[in-house]
Scaffold this motif. Structure first.
Motif, mmCIF file in Angstrom:
data_model
loop_
_atom_site.group_PDB
_atom_site.id
_atom_site.type_symbol
_atom_site.label_atom_id
_atom_site.label_comp_id
_atom_site.label_asym_id
_atom_site.label_seq_id
_atom_site.Cartn_x
_atom_site.Cartn_y
_atom_site.Cartn_z
ATOM 1 N N SER A 1 1.883 6.772 0.408
ATOM 2 C CA SER A 1 0.903 5.672 0.260
ATOM 3 C C SER A 1 0.787 5.622 -1.490
ATOM 4 C CB SER A 1 -0.460 6.027 0.677
ATOM 5 O OG SER A 1 -1.202 7.153 0.048
ATOM 6 N N ARG A 2 0.222 4.459 -2.043
ATOM 7 C CA ARG A 2 -0.113 4.386 -3.178
ATOM 8 C C ARG A 2 -1.178 5.216 -3.827
ATOM 9 N NH1 ARG A 2 2.427 -0.395 -5.642
ATOM 10 N NH2 ARG A 2 1.195 -0.051 -7.459
ATOM 11 N N ARG B 1 0.843 -1.183 0.117
ATOM 12 C CA ARG B 1 -0.101 -0.028 -0.013
ATOM 13 C C ARG B 1 0.873 1.268 -0.057
ATOM 14 N NH1 ARG B 1 -5.425 -1.074 3.310
ATOM 15 N NH2 ARG B 1 -5.752 -3.362 2.423
ATOM 16 N N SER B 2 2.272 1.180 0.092
ATOM 17 C CA SER B 2 3.022 2.429 0.124
ATOM 18 C C SER B 2 4.417 1.909 -0.566
ATOM 19 C CB SER B 2 3.298 2.710 1.641
ATOM 20 O OG SER B 2 3.851 1.749 2.375
#
Length: 197
Positions: free
Chosen positions: A122-123, A77-78
């Motif tokens: 974060s993505r 997620r990151s």
């Protein structure tokens, strides 16, 4: 009385019509065709690639468009500064096609931002930042102005020449972002201010 000459084609047709498979063979074939064996998909050689692509976000799609192999796209997620540095190194050694140039420049700018930021991003934030480049264009080495996110060529402006302060074609410089005011006029846009996002 003379008999009619028989052609080889007629003999084949007669032979095919006279051979009838037994009903048990036809029934067996029908059962096999409708059973679970026939509906099972073959083993999927590209299952890992398909699975990776199915969960691709805007940032991942940018990396893919920049020529990064699917297996090198970071999961999670990151993106940490260490991952960003590795990805930039990866881009440094990967050969690329002209259509990879513009997305690679955008990816490099975002990855440098993650490194400067000093902590994971974060993505979702990275995908939001990607959107800031959607109306921007870059000059490629082959003389085309190309969309920053896709690398799709829009217009050829001339052969790229080496200059005292860099490289460019006509009024356009390599490494600079441009935006289109109308069909014929372009202006230098500069990089988006990622800190305000």
């Amino acid at each position: 009385m003379l008999s009619e000459p028989r052609s080889p084609r007629r003999w084949i047709r007669v032979a095919c019509l006279s051979v009838r498979p037994p009903l048990s063979l036809l029934a067996l074939l029908a059962v096999l065709a409708s059973g679970p064996c026939a509906s099972r998909p073959p083993p999927e050689a590209l299952a890992a690639t398909r699975d990776a692509l199915s969960g691709l976000d805007e940032f991942g799609a940018l990396l893919l468009g920049a020529g990064l192999p699917v297996e090198a796209i970071p999961q999670g997620r990151s993106v940490s500064p260490v991952q960003a540095e590795r990805l930039r190194r990866h881009f440094g050694i990967l050969p690329y096609l002209p259509q990879h140039y513009a997305p690679r420049c955008v990816a490099d700018e975002l990855l440098r931002y993650v490194e400067r930021h000093g902590q994971g991003l974060s993505r979702w934030d990275l995908s939001r930042m990607v959107q800031e480049y959607r109306s921007l264009f870059l000059l490629r080495q082959d003389g085309f102005l190309a969309a920053a996110l896709t690398g799709e060529p829009l217009r050829w402006v001339g052969p790229v020449e080496i200059r005292d302060d860099g490289a460019g074609a006509g009024e356009f410089e390599m490494g600079e972002f441009y935006t289109r005011a109308d069909a014929e006029s372009w202006r230098r846009a500069g990089s988006p201010n990622l800190d305000r996002l």
